[in-house]
Scaffold this motif. Sequence first.
Motif, PDB file in Angstrom:
ATOM      1  N   ASN A  33       0.835  -1.200   0.000  1.00  0.00           N
ATOM      2  CA  ASN A  33       0.000   0.000   0.000  1.00  0.00           C
ATOM      3  C   ASN A  33       0.875   1.257   0.000  1.00  0.00           C
ATOM      4  OD1 ASN A  33      -2.488  -1.274  -0.067  1.00  0.00           O
ATOM      5  ND2 ASN A  33      -2.693  -1.365   2.159  1.00  0.00           N
TER       6      ASN A  33
ATOM      7  N   LYS B   8       2.145   1.644  -3.485  1.00  0.00           N
ATOM      8  CA  LYS B   8       1.066   2.143  -4.343  1.00  0.00           C
ATOM      9  C   LYS B   8       0.871   3.643  -4.149  1.00  0.00           C
ATOM     10  CE  LYS B   8      -3.828   1.383  -5.449  1.00  0.00           C
ATOM     11  NZ  LYS B   8      -5.044   0.574  -5.125  1.00  0.00           N
ATOM     12  N   GLU B   9       0.869   4.080  -2.898  1.00  0.00           N
ATOM     13  CA  GLU B   9       0.688   5.506  -2.605  1.00  0.00           C
ATOM     14  C   GLU B   9       1.848   6.325  -3.167  1.00  0.00           C
ATOM     15  OE1 GLU B   9       0.447   8.476   1.283  1.00  0.00           O
ATOM     16  OE2 GLU B   9      -0.001   6.340   1.525  1.00  0.00           O
TER      17      GLU B   9
ATOM     18  N   ASN C 111       3.753   5.541  -5.689  1.00  0.00           N
ATOM     19  CA  ASN C 111       3.635   5.552  -7.144  1.00  0.00           C
ATOM     20  C   ASN C 111       2.653   6.618  -7.616  1.00  0.00           C
ATOM     21  OD1 ASN C 111       5.217   3.638  -8.814  1.00  0.00           O
ATOM     22  ND2 ASN C 111       4.422   2.106  -7.396  1.00  0.00           N
TER      23      ASN C 111
END
Length: 249
Positions: free
Chosen positions: A137, A140-141, A143
């Motif tokens: 997570n 992902k954040e 990115n």
Amino acid sequence: MEKKAKILILGTYHFANGGEHLIKAQCEDITTEKKQKEIKVVIEKLMQFKPNKIAVEANRGKNEELNKAYSEYCVNKYNSSDETISHRNEIVQLGFRLGQILKHNKIYPIDYPVDLPEEVFEYAEKNCPKFYEKFMNEIKECNIIENEIMKNSTVIEILKHLNDPNRIAKEHSDLYLAMAQIGAGDKYYGVDMLTEWYRRNLYIFGNLQDMVEPEDRVLVIYGAGHCKILQDFVSEYNEFELVDTLEYL
């Protein structure tokens, strides 16, 4: 008493979108007229540091090939057909360009690749699900944030972001040091990963020490993920003085 060498570490992104990285931010084509104008601004800023040597993220074992490409660049501006290095690479766009303007006779490659353990994330997914979910997570954040910045910012704005001390510290904590717990008490895959990562940066630092003379002013152009470790090494070494990168951006 000899003066300390001044070292400015410029953390950068990979202009050619190359390499395997956890954060896969996609940048615009660096060869467009718009981006070339933005790079010119960066070069003008870095010139104020007045480096007498430029070190880059290229394998030290390829010194001869890299400097042959640099010599050809100095004659032909850049050679898009060169097999050693892409003209889109930040080494060319920043290092070669600045070196040519300052009439440097060579560029210093100081990288030393290592093999990172490939099992670490597969192991984490199977055996450390809570950590793995949190870690992914975080990736992902990051990115999302990085791609948004790449899309909407100039080159110098991106570099200011990448060299922000708060961003560097957070990345080192959340995306590097956090991995030490993977396999702790058993396989220690996370520790093995970090050991190899630190080992690579120690090789880089050793190569930097080897090329530096007292009173040198050295610009180090490297992937931003290396910033925290290399900055720590430089600041803790009595013969070097770490320069604040943001003062020149």
